[in-house]
Scaffold this motif. Structure first.
Motif, short mmCIF file in Angstrom:
data_model
loop_
_atom_site.label_atom_id
_atom_site.label_comp_id
_atom_site.label_asym_id
_atom_site.label_seq_id
_atom_site.Cartn_x
_atom_site.Cartn_y
_atom_site.Cartn_z
N CYS A 50 0.77 -1.25 0.12
CA CYS A 50 -0.01 -0.31 -0.25
C CYS A 50 1.04 1.19 0.07
CB CYS A 50 -1.08 0.06 1.21
SG CYS A 50 -2.02 -1.54 1.31
N ALA A 51 1.70 1.36 -1.07
CA ALA A 51 2.72 2.30 -1.23
C ALA A 51 2.49 3.87 -1.63
CB ALA A 51 3.97 1.74 -1.92
N ALA A 52 1.34 3.79 -2.24
CA ALA A 52 1.38 5.22 -2.95
C ALA A 52 0.58 6.12 -2.23
CB ALA A 52 0.45 5.05 -4.14
N PRO A 53 0.91 7.42 -2.43
CA PRO A 53 1.83 8.10 -3.34
C PRO A 53 3.37 7.92 -2.98
CG PRO A 53 1.02 9.73 -1.79
CD PRO A 53 0.35 8.46 -1.45
N GLY A 54 3.78 7.14 -2.14
CA GLY A 54 5.28 6.92 -2.08
C GLY A 54 5.97 7.82 -0.82
N GLY A 55 5.26 8.26 0.15
CA GLY A 55 5.81 9.16 0.98
C GLY A 55 6.76 8.29 1.84
N LYS A 56 6.36 7.07 2.53
CA LYS A 56 6.95 6.15 3.32
C LYS A 56 8.07 5.39 2.29
CE LYS A 56 3.35 6.37 6.42
NZ LYS A 56 2.33 7.00 5.40
N ARG A 62 -2.18 5.97 -8.84
CA ARG A 62 -1.69 6.64 -7.62
C ARG A 62 0.09 6.00 -7.46
NH1 ARG A 62 -4.04 8.48 -3.16
NH2 ARG A 62 -2.92 7.32 -1.77
N ASP A 68 1.07 -0.21 5.42
CA ASP A 68 0.54 1.10 5.60
C ASP A 68 -0.85 0.99 5.02
OD1 ASP A 68 0.07 3.87 6.23
OD2 ASP A 68 1.32 4.73 4.80
N ASP A 89 0.85 -1.30 -4.83
CA ASP A 89 -0.27 -0.38 -4.60
C ASP A 89 -1.34 -0.91 -5.53
OD1 ASP A 89 -1.09 2.27 -2.69
OD2 ASP A 89 -2.76 1.83 -4.67
N VAL A 90 -2.64 -1.04 -5.33
CA VAL A 90 -3.70 -1.47 -6.11
C VAL A 90 -4.13 -0.67 -7.11
CG1 VAL A 90 -5.60 -0.57 -4.81
CG2 VAL A 90 -5.96 -2.91 -5.94
N ALA A 102 -0.94 -4.30 -7.61
CA ALA A 102 -1.55 -5.58 -7.15
C ALA A 102 -2.65 -5.32 -6.25
CB ALA A 102 -0.48 -6.52 -6.69
N ASP A 103 -3.52 -6.10 -5.96
CA ASP A 103 -4.68 -6.15 -4.99
C ASP A 103 -4.01 -6.97 -3.88
OD1 ASP A 103 -6.49 -6.19 -3.16
OD2 ASP A 103 -7.97 -7.12 -4.61
N LEU A 104 -3.56 -6.48 -2.79
CA LEU A 104 -3.03 -7.32 -1.73
C LEU A 104 -4.27 -7.87 -0.77
CD1 LEU A 104 -0.12 -4.51 -0.73
CD2 LEU A 104 0.07 -7.24 -1.55
C1 LIG Z 1 -2.57 5.25 3.42
S1 LIG Z 1 -2.46 5.15 1.81
C2 LIG Z 1 -0.73 4.82 1.57
C3 LIG Z 1 0.25 5.82 1.95
C4 LIG Z 1 1.54 5.72 1.32
N1 LIG Z 1 2.14 4.51 2.02
C5 LIG Z 1 2.53 6.82 1.49
O1 LIG Z 1 3.04 6.85 2.67
O2 LIG Z 1 2.83 7.62 0.76
C6 LIG Z 1 -3.10 3.54 1.42
C7 LIG Z 1 -3.10 3.23 -0.06
O3 LIG Z 1 -3.46 1.71 0.02
C8 LIG Z 1 -3.91 1.54 -1.16
N2 LIG Z 1 -4.67 0.28 -1.31
C9 LIG Z 1 -5.82 0.29 -0.85
N3 LIG Z 1 -6.37 -1.00 -1.05
C10 LIG Z 1 -5.68 -1.78 -1.52
C11 LIG Z 1 -5.37 -3.29 -1.86
N4 LIG Z 1 -6.25 -4.19 -1.69
N5 LIG Z 1 -4.04 -3.69 -2.50
C12 LIG Z 1 -3.16 -2.75 -2.37
N6 LIG Z 1 -3.19 -1.50 -2.08
C13 LIG Z 1 -4.21 -0.86 -1.63
C14 LIG Z 1 -4.64 2.88 -1.64
O4 LIG Z 1 -4.55 2.65 -3.07
C15 LIG Z 1 -3.75 3.77 -1.12
O5 LIG Z 1 -2.49 4.26 -2.02
#
Ligand SMILES: C[S@@+](CC[C@H](N)C(=O)[O-])C[C@H]1O[C@@H](n2cnc3c(N)ncnc32)[C@H](O)[C@@H]1O
Length: 449
Positions: free
Chosen positions: A264-270, A292, A332, A287-288, A312-314
């Motif tokens: 769940c990396a997007a937008p990539g801050g962490k 993003r 995240d 990220d799914v 990918a859908d986690l």
């Molecule tokens: C809290 S944000 C992540 C912020 C990111 N880690 C950062 O630091 O910039 C949560 C992310 O989870 C992704 N997400 C939601 N459901 C998901 C899934 N089933 N599989 C993968 N990513 C998912 C969303 O698209 C969103 O980008």
């Protein structure tokens, strides 16, 4: 020569104010229809008035649940039968009356002009009458609203109830923190510049800032500025990231050469924070949401870092996974965002009570999948920007109860002396604002036997 004054402001200023009120009313209406404020504001990216439209829209969204009940009592029809755009314009005007330094009478005139810009000319008389009555009765109207804690703090009642259950002693402080303007905090890439050197660069650029004492990479600016004004931003020396979000990369305790999954990396801050802290990790960001994920690519390019990215859908079947385990996983998780309401005031209007149980289900599902990809002896850091126990400790406690090879771990980098960081039965919660000044975040670290 300045044009004639209209209710205390020069005429051209009232016209500009009317345009801003009209655009802000459009943004508030889109949010009411379900759009995020960021998405609704995109259309004004190129407008010379974009900062004013943004400030008025976000300010209105921040206080709408307090001002709307006050002004709507002045309409003959119930709020639900009043067109959204008209409601939005009244809310925007009342927000300006209460929060801007412009003469109040001139805001009423600007709102009437804004009605014409919004094709609400037929309602101009009504808007004028309602706002003038609001000016006369505002103290009594607001006092009546403020008798209710949730409405007085401009939060939905269901959320205040959930916050009370999670944080009975802190709920008032949380509501107050949510109503403050968030600080602009930067993450400094310490592999490229020391914190004192960067503070020197800020000072030379005329930007007052101070280091965050509990986090070596963080600097908070006294006043927000556009990124173009930040020394070294374009070159990737710094990024905008709240201190509580920056802390996650430290708590992951990644070591050089380890395989790291940024789930769940997007937008990539962490993603950026991890790579700056331990550049030699072998990191995969997933990220799914493909669009993003593109923002992760853009951010990494600016930071001059590299990592493979995967859509990918986690919560799904892991068919994409090659079976190689990860030593560290940062999860995240998607969440209610109730810890970042001060940054995203639209969350108060967009979230519903029912969302929380659904989010907890998704969080548990993603957590179970990530666990399958964690190497024996590896660690998973679960993070949310939620303040709600249902999405945090409850998810982790249930997972620990049903997973024989999982135990909770206390990361060495936890800033335990910071009063806003609270120890929960399993993890840790950073409350928003307060002495630490960060956003509300939850962290739990699990080790696989
Ligand atoms: C809290 S944000 C992540 C912020 C990111 N880690 C950062 O630091 O910039 C949560 C992310 O989870 C992704 N997400 C939601 N459901 C998901 C899934 N089933 N599989 C993968 N990513 C998912 C969303 O698209 C969103 O980008």
């Amino acid at each position: 020569m300045k044009q004639q004054k209209k209710n205390g402001l020069p005429r051209e200023e009232t016209a500009a104010a009317a345009r801003v009120l009209a655009e802000a009313a459009r943004v508030v209406t889109l949010v009411r229809e379900g759009r995020s404020a960021d998405a609704a504001l995109l259309q004004f990216d190129q407008s010379p008035s974009r900062s004013a439209i943004r400030a008025v829209s976000l300010g209105t969204l921040r206080w709408l649940l307090r001002f709307e009940p006050a002004v709507m009592t002045l309409l003959a029809r119930p709020a639900g039968q009043t067109p959204l755009l008209l409601r939005a314009l009244l809310n925007v005007a009342v927000h300006q009356i209460e929060q801007s330094r412009n003469p109040r009478e001139s805001t009423v005139s600007a709102a009437v002009d804004a009605a014409r810009l919004l094709n609400l000319a037929h309602a101009a008389g009504l808007i004028n009458a309602v706002l003038r009555r609001y000016l006369r009765e505002r103290e009594t109207l607001l006092a009546a609203v403020d008798e209710d804690v949730a409405a007085g703090a401009a939060h939905p009642a269901w959320l205040v109830e959930m916050l009370k259950r999670s944080w009975p002693d802190d709920v008032l402080a949380i509501l107050a923190a949510n109503n403050e303007h968030p600080p602009l905090t930067l993450r400094v890439d310490l592999t490229r510049i020391g914190i004192d050197d960067y503070l020197g660069q800020l000072q030379r650029a005329g930007l007052a800032a101070r280091a965050v004492d509990w986090l070596p990479t963080a600097v908070t600016l006294e006043q927000a500025v556009p990124v173009s004004k930040l020394p070294g931003f374009k070159e990737g020396l710094v990024s905008i990231q709240d201190a509580s979000a920056q802390l996650a990369a430290r708590l992951l305790e990644a070591q050089p050469e380890q395989r790291v999954l940024d789930a769940c990396a997007a937008p990539g801050g962490k993603t950026g924070a991890i790579l700056e802290l331990v550049p030699a990790v072998d990191l995969l960001a997933i990220d799914v949401d493909g669009a993003r994920l593109q923002r992760v690519a853009d951010n990494l390019r600016r930071l001059q870092r590299n990592a493979p990215l995967q859509v990918a859908d986690l919560a799904g079947d892991l068919a994409w996974w090659d079976g190689r385990c990860f030593d560290r996983i940062l999860l995240d998780a998607p969440c209610s965002g109730t810890g970042v309401i001060r940054r995203h005031p639209d969350i108060r209007l967009l979230r519903r009570a029912d969302d929380i149980a659904a989010l907890a289900l998704t969080q548990s599902r993603i957590l179970r999948n990530c666990w399958r990809m964690l190497a024996p002896g590896g660690r998973l850091l679960y993070v949310t920007c939620s303040l709600l126990q249902q999405e945090n400790d409850a998810v982790i406690a249930a997972f620990l109860a049903g997973t024989a090879d999982a135990t909770a771990h206390r990361p060495a980098a936890l800033p335990l002396a910071v009063a806003s960081l609270r120890e929960c039965p399993v993890g840790w919660q950073m409350l928003p604002g307060g002495e630490a000044g960060g956003d509300g975040f939850y962290y739990a670290c699990l080790t696989r036997a």
